[in-house]
Scaffold this motif. Structure first.
Motif, PDB file in Angstrom:
ATOM      1  N   HIS A  27       0.800  -1.226   0.000  1.00  0.00           N
ATOM      2  CA  HIS A  27       0.000   0.000   0.000  1.00  0.00           C
ATOM      3  C   HIS A  27       0.835   1.278   0.000  1.00  0.00           C
ATOM      4  N   PRO A  28       1.897   1.399   0.791  1.00  0.00           N
ATOM      5  CA  PRO A  28       2.698   2.626   0.699  1.00  0.00           C
ATOM      6  C   PRO A  28       3.274   2.851  -0.697  1.00  0.00           C
ATOM      7  N   ASP A  29       3.691   1.757  -1.361  1.00  0.00           N
ATOM      8  CA  ASP A  29       4.210   1.889  -2.723  1.00  0.00           C
ATOM      9  C   ASP A  29       3.124   2.370  -3.678  1.00  0.00           C
ATOM     10  N   ARG A  30       1.921   1.861  -3.510  1.00  0.00           N
ATOM     11  CA  ARG A  30       0.802   2.309  -4.345  1.00  0.00           C
ATOM     12  C   ARG A  30       0.524   3.794  -4.137  1.00  0.00           C
ATOM     13  N   LEU A  31       0.566   4.238  -2.876  1.00  0.00           N
ATOM     14  CA  LEU A  31       0.326   5.658  -2.592  1.00  0.00           C
ATOM     15  C   LEU A  31       1.408   6.542  -3.195  1.00  0.00           C
ATOM     16  N   LEU A  32       2.654   6.100  -3.096  1.00  0.00           N
ATOM     17  CA  LEU A  32       3.759   6.912  -3.600  1.00  0.00           C
ATOM     18  C   LEU A  32       3.784   6.997  -5.121  1.00  0.00           C
ATOM     19  N   THR A  33       3.276   5.981  -5.800  1.00  0.00           N
ATOM     20  CA  THR A  33       3.294   5.996  -7.269  1.00  0.00           C
ATOM     21  C   THR A  33       1.995   6.530  -7.869  1.00  0.00           C
TER      22      THR A  33
END
Length: 116
Positions: A27-33
């Motif tokens: 989820h953090p990777d999804r938010l950052l991208t």
């Protein structure tokens, strides 16, 4: 485990140990991208949820109190003379400062705030 369960401490431990679930870790990777983030939440009586309202209220209240404390400290220092007593010159400076700031903030609010 000592004492009460602490969610943030357990999350940090899971990240450090590498035992965090992969679905949660993505989820953090999804938010950052993401190009766009839409926050959707229900409205209660045409207002924000209680947790957001409480945060905004607490922030604005603390800023208001800080501004009031600074104003009291500033005008108190202006009123106190060099010997620590009351100073008529300090009162004049304080009144002139308020007399200049009030029209300035009134003009800025008329310029910056939208009219209905």
């Amino acid at each position: 485990m000592d004492g009460h369960f602490k969610l943030q401490a357990e999350q940090m431990r899971a990240v450090e140990d590498g035992s965090l679930d992969t679905a949660v870790g993505e989820h953090p990777d999804r938010l950052l991208t993401a190009d766009l983030l839409v926050l959707s939440f229900p409205m209660w009586w045409f207002s924000l949820p209680a947790i957001l309202k409480g945060t905004a209220s607490g922030l604005l209240n603390s800023l208001r109190q800080t501004g009031g404390a600074l104003a009291v400290a500033l005008f108190g220092s202006l009123l106190a003379g060099p010997g620590g007593g009351f100073s008529l010159d300090g009162m004049r400076i304080g009144l002139l400062a308020v007399g200049a700031l009030l029209p300035a903030t009134t003009a800025l609010s008329r310029i910056l705030l939208p009219r209905a």
